[in-house]
Motif scaffolding. Structure first.
Motif, PDB file in Angstrom:
ATOM      1  N   LEU A 210       0.824  -1.208   0.000  1.00  0.00           N
ATOM      2  CA  LEU A 210       0.000   0.000   0.000  1.00  0.00           C
ATOM      3  C   LEU A 210       0.856   1.254   0.000  1.00  0.00           C
ATOM      4  CD1 LEU A 210      -2.762  -1.067   2.547  1.00  0.00           C
ATOM      5  CD2 LEU A 210      -2.996  -0.882   0.060  1.00  0.00           C
ATOM      6  N   ALA A 211       1.959   1.222   0.735  1.00  0.00           N
ATOM      7  CA  ALA A 211       2.810   2.414   0.830  1.00  0.00           C
ATOM      8  C   ALA A 211       3.457   2.760  -0.505  1.00  0.00           C
ATOM      9  CB  ALA A 211       3.884   2.195   1.890  1.00  0.00           C
ATOM     10  N   ILE A 212       3.812   1.763  -1.302  1.00  0.00           N
ATOM     11  CA  ILE A 212       4.449   2.039  -2.586  1.00  0.00           C
ATOM     12  C   ILE A 212       3.422   2.356  -3.666  1.00  0.00           C
ATOM     13  CG2 ILE A 212       4.453  -0.324  -3.455  1.00  0.00           C
ATOM     14  CD1 ILE A 212       7.360   2.161  -3.742  1.00  0.00           C
ATOM     15  N   SER A 213       2.170   1.882  -3.490  1.00  0.00           N
ATOM     16  CA  SER A 213       1.149   2.055  -4.522  1.00  0.00           C
ATOM     17  C   SER A 213       0.323   3.319  -4.338  1.00  0.00           C
ATOM     18  CB  SER A 213       0.216   0.843  -4.558  1.00  0.00           C
ATOM     19  OG  SER A 213       0.935  -0.359  -4.757  1.00  0.00           O
ATOM     20  N   LEU A 214       0.156   3.765  -3.091  1.00  0.00           N
ATOM     21  CA  LEU A 214      -0.722   4.896  -2.818  1.00  0.00           C
ATOM     22  C   LEU A 214       0.037   6.180  -2.542  1.00  0.00           C
ATOM     23  CD1 LEU A 214      -3.378   3.109  -0.558  1.00  0.00           C
ATOM     24  CD2 LEU A 214      -3.393   3.457  -3.032  1.00  0.00           C
ATOM     25  N   THR A 215       1.322   6.207  -2.867  1.00  0.00           N
ATOM     26  CA  THR A 215       2.131   7.413  -2.706  1.00  0.00           C
ATOM     27  C   THR A 215       2.952   7.636  -3.967  1.00  0.00           C
ATOM     28  OG1 THR A 215       3.948   6.172  -1.670  1.00  0.00           O
ATOM     29  CG2 THR A 215       2.297   7.156  -0.204  1.00  0.00           C
ATOM     30  N   SER A 216       3.294   8.879  -4.207  1.00  0.00           N
ATOM     31  CA  SER A 216       4.112   9.214  -5.372  1.00  0.00           C
ATOM     32  C   SER A 216       5.301  10.102  -5.024  1.00  0.00           C
ATOM     33  CB  SER A 216       3.254   9.917  -6.431  1.00  0.00           C
ATOM     34  OG  SER A 216       2.670  11.102  -5.900  1.00  0.00           O
ATOM     35  N   THR A 217       5.295  10.714  -3.852  1.00  0.00           N
ATOM     36  CA  THR A 217       6.403  11.559  -3.415  1.00  0.00           C
ATOM     37  C   THR A 217       6.701  11.249  -1.952  1.00  0.00           C
ATOM     38  OG1 THR A 217       4.975  13.392  -2.694  1.00  0.00           O
ATOM     39  CG2 THR A 217       5.656  13.377  -5.002  1.00  0.00           C
ATOM     40  N   THR A 218       7.669  11.963  -1.418  1.00  0.00           N
ATOM     41  CA  THR A 218       8.035  11.768  -0.018  1.00  0.00           C
ATOM     42  C   THR A 218       7.057  12.443   0.944  1.00  0.00           C
ATOM     43  OG1 THR A 218       9.478  13.711  -0.152  1.00  0.00           O
ATOM     44  CG2 THR A 218      10.483  11.559  -0.554  1.00  0.00           C
ATOM     45  N   ALA A 219       6.002  13.044   0.436  1.00  0.00           N
ATOM     46  CA  ALA A 219       5.034  13.703   1.316  1.00  0.00           C
ATOM     47  C   ALA A 219       4.363  12.702   2.249  1.00  0.00           C
ATOM     48  CB  ALA A 219       3.985  14.432   0.487  1.00  0.00           C
ATOM     49  N   ALA A 220       4.137  11.485   1.795  1.00  0.00           N
ATOM     50  CA  ALA A 220       3.496  10.469   2.636  1.00  0.00           C
ATOM     51  C   ALA A 220       4.160   9.114   2.514  1.00  0.00           C
ATOM     52  CB  ALA A 220       2.011  10.340   2.274  1.00  0.00           C
ATOM     53  N   ARG A 221       5.235   8.988   1.772  1.00  0.00           N
ATOM     54  CA  ARG A 221       5.889   7.697   1.559  1.00  0.00           C
ATOM     55  C   ARG A 221       6.599   7.247   2.833  1.00  0.00           C
ATOM     56  NH1 ARG A 221       9.534   8.445  -3.055  1.00  0.00           N
ATOM     57  NH2 ARG A 221       7.637   8.349  -4.307  1.00  0.00           N
ATOM     58  N   THR A 222       6.376   6.021   3.231  1.00  0.00           N
ATOM     59  CA  THR A 222       6.987   5.479   4.444  1.00  0.00           C
ATOM     60  C   THR A 222       8.347   4.862   4.134  1.00  0.00           C
ATOM     61  OG1 THR A 222       5.799   3.397   4.144  1.00  0.00           O
ATOM     62  CG2 THR A 222       4.743   5.074   5.513  1.00  0.00           C
ATOM     63  N   VAL A 223       9.033   4.426   5.179  1.00  0.00           N
ATOM     64  CA  VAL A 223      10.397   3.937   5.020  1.00  0.00           C
ATOM     65  C   VAL A 223      10.478   2.689   4.134  1.00  0.00           C
ATOM     66  CG1 VAL A 223      12.357   2.939   6.249  1.00  0.00           C
ATOM     67  CG2 VAL A 223      11.272   4.996   7.115  1.00  0.00           C
ATOM     68  N   PRO A 224       9.643   1.650   4.336  1.00  0.00           N
ATOM     69  CA  PRO A 224       9.764   0.477   3.443  1.00  0.00           C
ATOM     70  C   PRO A 224       9.653   0.830   1.975  1.00  0.00           C
ATOM     71  CG  PRO A 224       8.361  -0.034   5.312  1.00  0.00           C
ATOM     72  CD  PRO A 224       8.617   1.436   5.366  1.00  0.00           C
ATOM     73  N   ALA A 225       8.750   1.747   1.636  1.00  0.00           N
ATOM     74  CA  ALA A 225       8.618   2.156   0.237  1.00  0.00           C
ATOM     75  C   ALA A 225       9.801   3.020  -0.200  1.00  0.00           C
ATOM     76  CB  ALA A 225       7.311   2.918   0.034  1.00  0.00           C
ATOM     77  N   GLN A 226      10.302   3.865   0.683  1.00  0.00           N
ATOM     78  CA  GLN A 226      11.411   4.750   0.320  1.00  0.00           C
ATOM     79  C   GLN A 226      12.694   3.957   0.065  1.00  0.00           C
ATOM     80  OE1 GLN A 226      11.169   8.017  -0.317  1.00  0.00           O
ATOM     81  NE2 GLN A 226      13.320   8.030  -0.892  1.00  0.00           N
ATOM     82  N   LEU A 227      12.875   2.847   0.771  1.00  0.00           N
ATOM     83  CA  LEU A 227      14.094   2.049   0.580  1.00  0.00           C
ATOM     84  C   LEU A 227      14.167   1.472  -0.829  1.00  0.00           C
ATOM     85  CD1 LEU A 227      14.503   0.110   3.956  1.00  0.00           C
ATOM     86  CD2 LEU A 227      15.663   2.177   3.182  1.00  0.00           C
ATOM     87  N   SER A 228      13.023   1.263  -1.469  1.00  0.00           N
ATOM     88  CA  SER A 228      13.046   0.729  -2.833  1.00  0.00           C
ATOM     89  C   SER A 228      13.594   1.742  -3.828  1.00  0.00           C
ATOM     90  CB  SER A 228      11.634   0.307  -3.250  1.00  0.00           C
ATOM     91  OG  SER A 228      10.768   1.425  -3.313  1.00  0.00           O
ATOM     92  N   TYR A 229      13.707   3.012  -3.433  1.00  0.00           N
ATOM     93  CA  TYR A 229      14.250   4.050  -4.316  1.00  0.00           C
ATOM     94  C   TYR A 229      15.743   4.251  -4.103  1.00  0.00           C
ATOM     95  CZ  TYR A 229       9.483   5.304  -5.599  1.00  0.00           C
ATOM     96  OH  TYR A 229       8.196   5.273  -6.080  1.00  0.00           O
ATOM     97  N   PHE A 230      16.353   3.480  -3.201  1.00  0.00           N
ATOM     98  CA  PHE A 230      17.804   3.534  -3.025  1.00  0.00           C
ATOM     99  C   PHE A 230      18.436   2.637  -4.086  1.00  0.00           C
ATOM    100  CE2 PHE A 230      18.219   4.873   1.716  1.00  0.00           C
ATOM    101  CZ  PHE A 230      17.361   5.917   1.476  1.00  0.00           C
ATOM    102  N   VAL A 231      18.614   3.146  -5.279  1.00  0.00           N
ATOM    103  CA  VAL A 231      19.094   2.328  -6.390  1.00  0.00           C
ATOM    104  C   VAL A 231      20.580   2.537  -6.669  1.00  0.00           C
ATOM    105  CG1 VAL A 231      16.846   2.191  -7.483  1.00  0.00           C
ATOM    106  CG2 VAL A 231      18.339   4.109  -8.022  1.00  0.00           C
ATOM    107  N   GLY A 232      21.187   3.556  -6.115  1.00  0.00           N
ATOM    108  CA  GLY A 232      22.599   3.785  -6.348  1.00  0.00           C
ATOM    109  C   GLY A 232      22.871   4.467  -7.683  1.00  0.00           C
ATOM    110  N   PRO A 233      24.149   4.617  -8.032  1.00  0.00           N
ATOM    111  CA  PRO A 233      24.501   5.315  -9.284  1.00  0.00           C
ATOM    112  C   PRO A 233      24.096   4.542 -10.529  1.00  0.00           C
ATOM    113  CG  PRO A 233      26.455   4.392  -8.247  1.00  0.00           C
ATOM    114  CD  PRO A 233      25.339   4.217  -7.271  1.00  0.00           C
ATOM    115  N   ASP A 234      24.053   3.212 -10.469  1.00  0.00           N
ATOM    116  CA  ASP A 234      23.633   2.408 -11.614  1.00  0.00           C
ATOM    117  C   ASP A 234      22.985   1.135 -11.092  1.00  0.00           C
ATOM    118  OD1 ASP A 234      25.754   0.060 -11.684  1.00  0.00           O
ATOM    119  OD2 ASP A 234      26.865   1.916 -11.319  1.00  0.00           O
ATOM    120  N   PRO A 235      22.174   0.457 -11.913  1.00  0.00           N
ATOM    121  CA  PRO A 235      21.448  -0.725 -11.436  1.00  0.00           C
ATOM    122  C   PRO A 235      22.322  -1.926 -11.147  1.00  0.00           C
ATOM    123  CG  PRO A 235      21.100  -0.393 -13.789  1.00  0.00           C
ATOM    124  CD  PRO A 235      21.826   0.812 -13.284  1.00  0.00           C
TER     125      PRO A 235
END
Length: 276
Positions: A210-235
């Motif tokens: 729910l956290a990754i699907s119902l948010t689009s920015t850091t305004a309401a995004r929780t930590v589990p969803a935010q960690l998926s955006y830690f992708v580094g300089p390249d995949p």
């Protein structure tokens, strides 16, 4: 024979302890490694060079700190509201006789077992239409919906075990129904209340779909969803050390809260004991 049994028990205990704690120790080890060590082919278990730079970088990351604040706020509000509503609902189910009581409990259990993934699409469209997408209420409402059934089941079991005569005795002494509920029933049901609070908080804190699907920015995004955006300089080179550091930072508050709630549960059990 007793010596062999003791050796077998301790051997099994050590093996289970190592099996359970090895991932935790590995994550801790990764959090103290510099990025250069985590990008090599086969990094060693312990860091060659210990560093706390990863923790400084994570704390200084505004996206992570914002997600951490969102997680605390959403989880605490969801827990408070869910436990409050579940307390009244469980008390009514345990104390009152009405038609359809078993049906209500069955529906609550069915809701708890309903897959979250099947509701993501409808919730996404609905929240976009009513303006709840990417907001705290947009996550608090579904979190409450999925945690209320479990909280109701947990609390109703505790309410059933409380002697009905204690509430009646308080009413005979002049207490109103609300006073008897607040000053007699709720303190005796404190173990169940804190157990329901722990379960609710864990769900809200760790929930990802729910956290990754119902948010689009850091305004309401929780930590589990935010960690998926830690992708580094390249995949091909994910920031393993930063991910491990963020996992440690997120786990520390949970461990502290669990220890605090466990003490309250034990206190509630001893305070609510009835002799005779």
């Amino acid at each position: 024979m007793r010596g062999r049994t003791a050796v077998g028990i301790w051997t099994g205990f050590v093996l289970i302890l190592v099996w359970c704690l090895l991932p935790v120790v590995w994550i801790l080890s990764l959090s103290f490694k510099p990025v250069s060590e985590t990008t090599v082919g086969s990094p060693q278990f312990l860091p060659k060079t210990w560093t706390t730079q990863n923790y400084s970088d994570i704390i200084a990351n505004p996206d992570f700190t914002r997600a951490l604040l969102n997680s605390f706020g959403i989880a605490l509000i969801s827990t408070a509201l869910a436990v409050l509503f579940a307390t009244f609902a469980a008390y009514a189910i345990a104390r009152l006789e009405f038609r359809g009581k078993r049906l209500v409990l069955s529906l609550a259990l069915a809701i708890a077992m309903f897959p979250v993934v099947s509701l993501v699409g409808p919730l996404f469209d609905m929240w976009r239409a009513v303006g709840l997408f990417n907001t705290w209420p947009g996550l608090i409402i579904p979190y409450m919906s999925f945690t209320l059934p479990l909280a109701i089941w947990t609390l109703s079991a505790f309410f059933r075990e409380i002697p009905w005569e204690m509430e009646q005795a308080a009413q005979v002494d002049g207490a109103t129904n609300w006073q008897a509920f607040r000053k007699v029933i709720v303190p005796l049901a404190a173990p169940g209340v804190f157990t329901a609070a722990i379960l609710t908080f864990f769900f809200a804190w760790n929930e990802f779909v729910l956290a990754i699907s119902l948010t689009s920015t850091t305004a309401a995004r929780t930590v589990p969803a935010q960690l998926s955006y830690f992708v580094g300089p390249d995949p091909f080179n994910p920031p393993y050390s930063q991910l491990a550091t963020a996992s440690v930072v997120v786990t520390i508050p949970v461990v502290l809260i669990v220890l605090l709630f466990q003490r309250r549960i034990v206190a509630g059990l001893t305070a609510g004991a009835v002799k005779g």
